[in-house]
Design a protein around this motif. Structure first.
Motif, PDB file in Angstrom:
ATOM      1  N   MET A  13       0.841  -1.196   0.000  1.00 47.99           N
ATOM      2  CA  MET A  13       0.000   0.000   0.000  1.00 47.99           C
ATOM      3  C   MET A  13       0.874   1.244   0.000  1.00 47.99           C
ATOM      4  O   MET A  13       2.087   1.154   0.194  1.00 47.99           O
ATOM      5  N   PRO A  14       0.266   2.433  -0.238  1.00 44.68           N
ATOM      6  CA  PRO A  14       1.036   3.676  -0.232  1.00 44.68           C
ATOM      7  C   PRO A  14       1.686   3.899   1.131  1.00 44.68           C
ATOM      8  O   PRO A  14       1.200   3.388   2.141  1.00 44.68           O
ATOM      9  N   PRO A  15       2.787   4.677   1.185  1.00 44.85           N
ATOM     10  CA  PRO A  15       3.341   5.442   0.055  1.00 44.85           C
ATOM     11  C   PRO A  15       4.373   4.690  -0.785  1.00 44.85           C
ATOM     12  O   PRO A  15       4.614   5.056  -1.920  1.00 44.85           O
ATOM     13  N   THR A  16       5.020   3.642  -0.250  1.00 41.09           N
ATOM     14  CA  THR A  16       6.107   2.999  -0.990  1.00 41.09           C
ATOM     15  C   THR A  16       5.684   1.739  -1.730  1.00 41.09           C
ATOM     16  O   THR A  16       6.430   1.220  -2.544  1.00 41.09           O
ATOM     17  N   HIS A  17       4.499   1.220  -1.412  1.00 43.13           N
ATOM     18  CA  HIS A  17       3.994   0.001  -2.042  1.00 43.13           C
ATOM     19  C   HIS A  17       4.978  -1.162  -1.871  1.00 43.13           C
ATOM     20  O   HIS A  17       5.236  -1.921  -2.815  1.00 43.13           O
ATOM     21  N   THR A  18       5.520  -1.280  -0.675  1.00 41.41           N
ATOM     22  CA  THR A  18       6.397  -2.416  -0.368  1.00 41.41           C
ATOM     23  C   THR A  18       5.716  -3.316   0.657  1.00 41.41           C
ATOM     24  O   THR A  18       4.963  -4.203   0.295  1.00 41.41           O
ATOM     25  N   ASP A  19       5.968  -3.037   1.954  1.00 39.10           N
ATOM     26  CA  ASP A  19       5.426  -3.927   2.991  1.00 39.10           C
ATOM     27  C   ASP A  19       4.489  -3.225   3.964  1.00 39.10           C
ATOM     28  O   ASP A  19       4.258  -3.717   5.070  1.00 39.10           O
ATOM     29  N   GLU A  20       3.918  -2.073   3.548  1.00 38.49           N
ATOM     30  CA  GLU A  20       3.071  -1.315   4.473  1.00 38.49           C
ATOM     31  C   GLU A  20       1.924  -2.147   5.051  1.00 38.49           C
ATOM     32  O   GLU A  20       1.582  -2.025   6.228  1.00 38.49           O
ATOM     33  N   GLY A  21       1.323  -2.993   4.216  1.00 40.81           N
ATOM     34  CA  GLY A  21       0.197  -3.780   4.690  1.00 40.81           C
ATOM     35  C   GLY A  21       0.583  -4.787   5.749  1.00 40.81           C
ATOM     36  O   GLY A  21      -0.114  -4.953   6.756  1.00 40.81           O
ATOM     37  N   ILE A  22       1.717  -5.477   5.548  1.00 40.99           N
ATOM     38  CA  ILE A  22       2.180  -6.456   6.530  1.00 40.99           C
ATOM     39  C   ILE A  22       2.538  -5.767   7.833  1.00 40.99           C
ATOM     40  O   ILE A  22       2.162  -6.214   8.926  1.00 40.99           O
ATOM     41  N   VAL A  23       3.271  -4.662   7.751  1.00 36.40           N
ATOM     42  CA  VAL A  23       3.649  -3.917   8.965  1.00 36.40           C
ATOM     43  C   VAL A  23       2.403  -3.463   9.710  1.00 36.40           C
ATOM     44  O   VAL A  23       2.319  -3.574  10.942  1.00 36.40           O
ATOM     45  N   ALA A  24       1.413  -2.965   8.968  1.00 34.29           N
ATOM     46  CA  ALA A  24       0.181  -2.493   9.603  1.00 34.29           C
ATOM     47  C   ALA A  24      -0.597  -3.654  10.225  1.00 34.29           C
ATOM     48  O   ALA A  24      -1.187  -3.514  11.298  1.00 34.29           O
ATOM     49  N   ALA A  25      -0.609  -4.813   9.556  1.00 32.10           N
ATOM     50  CA  ALA A  25      -1.321  -5.976  10.095  1.00 32.10           C
ATOM     51  C   ALA A  25      -0.699  -6.436  11.405  1.00 32.10           C
ATOM     52  O   ALA A  25      -1.401  -6.745  12.372  1.00 32.10           O
ATOM     53  N   VAL A  26       0.630  -6.466  11.445  1.00 26.68           N
ATOM     54  CA  VAL A  26       1.331  -6.865  12.675  1.00 26.68           C
ATOM     55  C   VAL A  26       1.037  -5.863  13.792  1.00 26.68           C
ATOM     56  O   VAL A  26       0.780  -6.239  14.942  1.00 26.68           O
ATOM     57  N   GLU A  27       1.048  -4.571  13.454  1.00 25.58           N
ATOM     58  CA  GLU A  27       0.768  -3.532  14.451  1.00 25.58           C
ATOM     59  C   GLU A  27      -0.679  -3.619  14.935  1.00 25.58           C
ATOM     60  O   GLU A  27      -0.961  -3.434  16.126  1.00 25.58           O
ATOM     61  N   ALA A  28      -1.605  -3.905  14.015  1.00 28.43           N
ATOM     62  CA  ALA A  28      -3.015  -4.013  14.400  1.00 28.43           C
ATOM     63  C   ALA A  28      -3.222  -5.153  15.387  1.00 28.43           C
ATOM     64  O   ALA A  28      -3.989  -5.025  16.350  1.00 28.43           O
ATOM     65  N   ARG A  29      -2.520  -6.270  15.172  1.00 24.95           N
ATOM     66  CA  ARG A  29      -2.637  -7.396  16.105  1.00 24.95           C
ATOM     67  C   ARG A  29      -1.952  -7.097  17.434  1.00 24.95           C
ATOM     68  O   ARG A  29      -2.324  -7.652  18.466  1.00 24.95           O
ATOM     69  N   ARG A  30      -0.966  -6.215  17.419  1.00 26.65           N
ATOM     70  CA  ARG A  30      -0.363  -5.789  18.688  1.00 26.65           C
ATOM     71  C   ARG A  30      -1.352  -4.930  19.476  1.00 26.65           C
ATOM     72  O   ARG A  30      -1.499  -5.092  20.693  1.00 26.65           O
ATOM     73  N   ARG A  31      -2.045  -4.044  18.755  1.00 24.40           N
ATOM     74  CA  ARG A  31      -3.017  -3.173  19.417  1.00 24.40           C
ATOM     75  C   ARG A  31      -4.261  -3.933  19.856  1.00 24.40           C
ATOM     76  O   ARG A  31      -4.868  -3.603  20.879  1.00 24.40           O
ATOM     77  N   GLN A  32      -4.665  -4.897  19.052  1.00 28.98           N
ATOM     78  CA  GLN A  32      -5.869  -5.680  19.343  1.00 28.98           C
ATOM     79  C   GLN A  32      -5.509  -7.166  19.297  1.00 28.98           C
ATOM     80  O   GLN A  32      -5.701  -7.838  18.292  1.00 28.98           O
ATOM     81  N   PRO A  33      -4.951  -7.706  20.381  1.00 27.64           N
ATOM     82  CA  PRO A  33      -4.516  -9.107  20.399  1.00 27.64           C
ATOM     83  C   PRO A  33      -5.635 -10.058  19.981  1.00 27.64           C
ATOM     84  O   PRO A  33      -6.775  -9.912  20.407  1.00 27.64           O
ATOM     85  N   GLY A  34      -5.281 -11.000  19.119  1.00 27.56           N
ATOM     86  CA  GLY A  34      -6.270 -11.969  18.659  1.00 27.56           C
ATOM     87  C   GLY A  34      -7.070 -11.520  17.460  1.00 27.56           C
ATOM     88  O   GLY A  34      -7.914 -12.272  16.969  1.00 27.56           O
ATOM     89  N   LEU A  35      -6.820 -10.304  16.966  1.00 30.29           N
ATOM     90  CA  LEU A  35      -7.527  -9.828  15.775  1.00 30.29           C
ATOM     91  C   LEU A  35      -7.285 -10.798  14.623  1.00 30.29           C
ATOM     92  O   LEU A  35      -6.144 -11.149  14.318  1.00 30.29           O
ATOM     93  N   ALA A  36      -8.341 -11.230  13.971  1.00 29.17           N
ATOM     94  CA  ALA A  36      -8.210 -12.080  12.791  1.00 29.17           C
ATOM     95  C   ALA A  36      -7.787 -11.214  11.602  1.00 29.17           C
ATOM     96  O   ALA A  36      -8.341 -10.136  11.391  1.00 29.17           O
ATOM     97  N   VAL A  37      -6.779 -11.675  10.860  1.00 31.94           N
ATOM     98  CA  VAL A  37      -6.255 -10.914   9.729  1.00 31.94           C
ATOM     99  C   VAL A  37      -6.160 -11.812   8.511  1.00 31.94           C
ATOM    100  O   VAL A  37      -5.587 -12.907   8.573  1.00 31.94           O
ATOM    101  N   LEU A  38      -6.727 -11.344   7.401  1.00 31.87           N
ATOM    102  CA  LEU A  38      -6.622 -12.035   6.125  1.00 31.87           C
ATOM    103  C   LEU A  38      -5.871 -11.119   5.167  1.00 31.87           C
ATOM    104  O   LEU A  38      -6.371 -10.047   4.811  1.00 31.87           O
ATOM    105  N   VAL A  39      -4.661 -11.522   4.797  1.00 34.20           N
ATOM    106  CA  VAL A  39      -3.816 -10.712   3.928  1.00 34.20           C
ATOM    107  C   VAL A  39      -4.018 -11.130   2.478  1.00 34.20           C
ATOM    108  O   VAL A  39      -4.091 -12.323   2.166  1.00 34.20           O
ATOM    109  N   LEU A  40      -4.111 -10.138   1.592  1.00 34.04           N
ATOM    110  CA  LEU A  40      -4.237 -10.387   0.159  1.00 34.04           C
ATOM    111  C   LEU A  40      -2.972  -9.934  -0.551  1.00 34.04           C
ATOM    112  O   LEU A  40      -2.420  -8.873  -0.240  1.00 34.04           O
ATOM    113  N   SER A  41      -2.498 -10.736  -1.490  1.00 37.84           N
ATOM    114  CA  SER A  41      -1.282 -10.404  -2.217  1.00 37.84           C
ATOM    115  C   SER A  41      -1.453 -10.755  -3.686  1.00 37.84           C
ATOM    116  O   SER A  41      -2.152 -11.709  -4.029  1.00 37.84           O
TER     117      SER A  41
END
Length: 223
Positions: free
Chosen positions: A55-83
């Motif tokens: 995702m923006p701005p660099t279109h590299t690993d923003e989504g993965i980093v955000a998913a990991v952070e979201a699970r840190r903020r909300q433990p147990g959050l279910a995450v489905l990543v699309l690639s």
């Protein structure tokens, strides 16, 4: 079921949201970048997040980093990543905490509505869902000294279906064998990968992670 979607492609983002709403799913937010995604997670406390890898701005690993952070903020959050294609290093990072309530699918799977919804529900219900094509491509790229080399051809088939999130009964049905045969194969897989019964992590996911970790860093597998 409350869902937040993070996908920078407008057509895919709106298409997934429309599909899920038609199935009676409560889509609380559909956003285009990682910052808005994390804000939506904080605001809506969703049951599931669907996140694009790049995702923006660099279109590299923003989504993965955000998913990991979201699970840190909300433990147990279910995450489905699309690639768009197989990226084993990112998959490894995502599943590094054990893999519960996580999925990794190729975007083309969204068009196969029944399979996509099945994967979504498995993840929300506490399981895992790794795209079968992701597993198939990764399992053909193992190094000669990988522990995966210890597995028989049938055990590799069982491992691939385990990675998709299928239970023993579903695996038996897919391979046209007995439940007992599947149980035997899985015990053998765990033994060959040195996964002890006392391991705290989900051994099914850990078995797949052995391969992902072994191939991480070799770059994306483009299709």
């Amino acid at each position: 079921m409350r869902i937040v979607i993070a996908e920078d492609d407008l057509l895919l983002r709106e298409g997934v949201a429309m599909l899920l709403r038609a199935e009676g799913v409560d889509v609380r937010a559909a956003v285009a970048n990682a910052d808005d995604f994390l804000a939506a997670v904080d605001e809506h406390a969703p049951d599931l997040a669907i996140v694009d890898v790049r995702m923006p701005p660099t279109h590299t690993d923003e989504g993965i980093v955000a998913a990991v952070e979201a699970r840190r903020r909300q433990p147990g959050l279910a995450v489905l990543v699309l690639s768009a294609y197989v990226e084993q290093a990112f998959a490894t990072e995502l599943f590094s905490d054990g893999g519960a309530r996580l999925g990794y699918l190729l975007k083309e799977r969204v068009g196969r509505v029944e399979e996509f919804l099945d994967a979504l529900h498995r993840v929300v219900d506490g399981g895992t869902a790794i795209d079968p094509e992701v597993v198939a491509q990764l399992l053909t790229r193992s190094r000669p000294d990988s522990r995966l080399e210890r597995l028989s051809a049938r055990e590799r088939e069982v491992l691939a279906l385990m990675a998709e999130g299928l239970g023993n009964g579903a695996i038996a049905e897919r391979l046209v064998v007995t439940d007992g045969a599947v149980h035997k194969h899985i015990r053998s897989i765990f033994a060959k990968l040195d996964l002890a019964p006392a391991d705290r992590a989900d051994r099914r996911v850990t078995a797949v992670l052995h391969y992902l970790r072994d191939t991480a860093g070799r770059g994306p597998v483009r299709r």
